[in-house]
Design an enzyme around this catalytic site. Structure first.
Site, PDB file in Angstrom:
ATOM      1  N   SER A 105       4.761   6.964   2.217  1.00  0.00           N
ATOM      2  CA  SER A 105       5.282   5.598   2.701  1.00  0.00           C
ATOM      3  C   SER A 105       4.744   4.702   1.870  1.00  0.00           C
ATOM      4  O   SER A 105       3.254   4.522   1.839  1.00  0.00           O
ATOM      5  CB  SER A 105       5.066   5.430   4.119  1.00  0.00           C
ATOM      6  OG  SER A 105       5.234   6.558   5.171  1.00  0.00           O
ATOM      7  N   HIS A 162       0.668   5.190   1.557  1.00  0.00           N
ATOM      8  CA  HIS A 162      -0.065   6.038   2.273  1.00  0.00           C
ATOM      9  C   HIS A 162       0.662   7.503   2.253  1.00  0.00           C
ATOM     10  O   HIS A 162       1.855   7.798   2.503  1.00  0.00           O
ATOM     11  CB  HIS A 162       0.053   5.750   3.604  1.00  0.00           C
ATOM     12  CG  HIS A 162      -0.802   6.340   4.786  1.00  0.00           C
ATOM     13  ND1 HIS A 162      -2.084   6.540   4.607  1.00  0.00           N
ATOM     14  CD2 HIS A 162      -0.416   7.428   5.507  1.00  0.00           C
ATOM     15  CE1 HIS A 162      -2.637   7.355   5.828  1.00  0.00           C
ATOM     16  NE2 HIS A 162      -1.404   7.955   6.286  1.00  0.00           N
ATOM     17  N   ASP A 183      -2.662   0.949   8.019  1.00  0.00           N
ATOM     18  CA  ASP A 183      -1.717   2.084   7.671  1.00  0.00           C
ATOM     19  C   ASP A 183      -0.505   1.533   8.616  1.00  0.00           C
ATOM     20  O   ASP A 183       0.221   2.460   8.973  1.00  0.00           O
ATOM     21  CB  ASP A 183      -2.027   3.254   7.877  1.00  0.00           C
ATOM     22  CG  ASP A 183      -3.258   3.922   6.792  1.00  0.00           C
ATOM     23  OD1 ASP A 183      -3.012   3.133   5.762  1.00  0.00           O
ATOM     24  OD2 ASP A 183      -3.826   4.733   7.344  1.00  0.00           O
ATOM     25  N   ASN A 225       0.747  -1.172  -0.110  1.00  0.00           N
ATOM     26  CA  ASN A 225      -0.093  -0.031  -0.052  1.00  0.00           C
ATOM     27  C   ASN A 225       0.871   1.185  -0.030  1.00  0.00           C
ATOM     28  O   ASN A 225       1.983   1.335   0.481  1.00  0.00           O
ATOM     29  CB  ASN A 225      -0.860   0.103   1.291  1.00  0.00           C
ATOM     30  CG  ASN A 225      -1.852   1.181   1.288  1.00  0.00           C
ATOM     31  OD1 ASN A 225      -2.558   1.549   0.331  1.00  0.00           O
ATOM     32  ND2 ASN A 225      -2.117   1.749   2.473  1.00  0.00           N
TER      33      ASN A 225
HETATM   34  C1  GRF Z   1      -2.705   8.953  -2.750  1.00  0.00           C
HETATM   35  O1  GRF Z   1      -2.274   9.891  -2.077  1.00  0.00           O
HETATM   36  C2  GRF Z   1      -2.304   7.702  -1.923  1.00  0.00           C
HETATM   37  O2  GRF Z   1      -1.322   7.884  -0.967  1.00  0.00           O
HETATM   38  C3  GRF Z   1      -3.527   7.385  -1.036  1.00  0.00           C
HETATM   39  O3  GRF Z   1      -4.413   7.791  -1.938  1.00  0.00           O
HETATM   40  C4  GRF Z   1      -4.164   8.684  -2.971  1.00  0.00           C
HETATM   41  C5  GRF Z   1      -4.362   8.030  -4.275  1.00  0.00           C
HETATM   42  O4  GRF Z   1      -4.163   8.915  -5.304  1.00  0.00           O
HETATM   43  N1  GRF Z   1      -3.747   6.040  -0.582  1.00  0.00           N
HETATM   44  P1  GRF Z   1      -4.417   8.078  -6.828  1.00  0.00           P
HETATM   45  O5  GRF Z   1      -5.794   7.707  -6.828  1.00  0.00           O
HETATM   46  O6  GRF Z   1      -3.009   7.161  -7.111  1.00  0.00           O
HETATM   47  O7  GRF Z   1      -4.060   9.373  -7.811  1.00  0.00           O
END
Ligand code: GRF
Length: 223
Positions: free
Chosen positions: A144, A117, A153, A115
């Protein structure tokens, strides 16, 4: 002529809910051959996710599994698992997937689900990370990549991009600089995994057989 045999490449399934810019960064690196893998399926829980158009443009199979059609987290997760496991992927990538999983789901993909974050975990788990970082007055923020565990997370960290917080930053400005870095560090982690260099051993992350520090690899943005 492309003589590579897709069947020999690690298979990836990506889960999205929204814009899919991280998905796009990974599609681009797979397309460029930097990541030697095959993205077999992209699943969205949101039928209107813009990322679905990105998948279609790239000619990748998609599935929409709308969580609102399921009466429990368990039944939604079961349906997700059915679709994912049909592909027998080596790696499952969460790219802005905005649902919380059951422990059964996260345990099933232990060591093979990543994932990203938007914070320097363990700081600012959950949502609204950029506004909270500004509010807290931190000098550095970032993103991260981590292995997914049942703790939201909270899984072991692989790589972090560090972004300086500027005086007078607003959440959107900070988010946009962090997102640029997400598009760099997520493909790096995926590449390592697909090359067999990155693994999870219990709660320890190993890269090239070496155990990483708890905060993972630090990637310092030159912004
Ligand atoms: C990103 O900021 C990611 O870290 C978070 O959600 C957002 C997703 O953006 N989990 P995208 O859909 O990849 O443009």
């Amino acid at each position: 002529m492309d003589t590579s045999n897709n069947q020999d490449k690690p298979k990836i399934v990506v889960l999205i809910s929204g814009g899919g810019s991280n998905l796009q960064a990974i599609i681009d690196q797979v397309g460029a051959g930097t990541i030697d893998a095959s993205i077999n399926l992209i699943i969205s829980n949101n039928p209107d996710a813009k990322g679905l158009q990105r998948a279609a443009t790239a000619g990748i199979e998609t599935a929409v599994i709308d969580h609102r059609d399921y009466d429990s987290r368990e039944s939604f997760d079961r349906e997700l698992m059915r679709h994912i496991d049909a592909e027998q992927p080596q790696l499952v990538i969460l790219a802005g997937f905005m649902r919380i999983f059951t422990p059964h789901f996260t345990n099933h993909y232990a060591g093979r689900m990543l994932n990203i974050h938007p914070s320097l975990l363990p700081k600012f788990k959950g949502t609204n990370t950029h506004a909270r970082a500004i509010e807290a007055g931190v000098a550095q923020h970032g993103a991260s990549v981590h292995f997914v565990t049942s703790e939201l997370d909270g899984g072991p960290l692989v790589i972090q991009a560090i972004v300086d917080v500027k005086k007078d930053d607003n959440p959107d400005q900070l988010a946009s600089r962090v997102l640029q870095q997400e598009h760099i560090i997520y493909p790096i982690a995926v590449k390592w995994f697909c090359e067999g260099r990155l693994s999870l051993d219990g709660s320890l992350v190993r890269l090239d057989r070496k155990t990483l520090p708890a905060e993972g690899i630090a990637y310092q943005a030159s912004l």
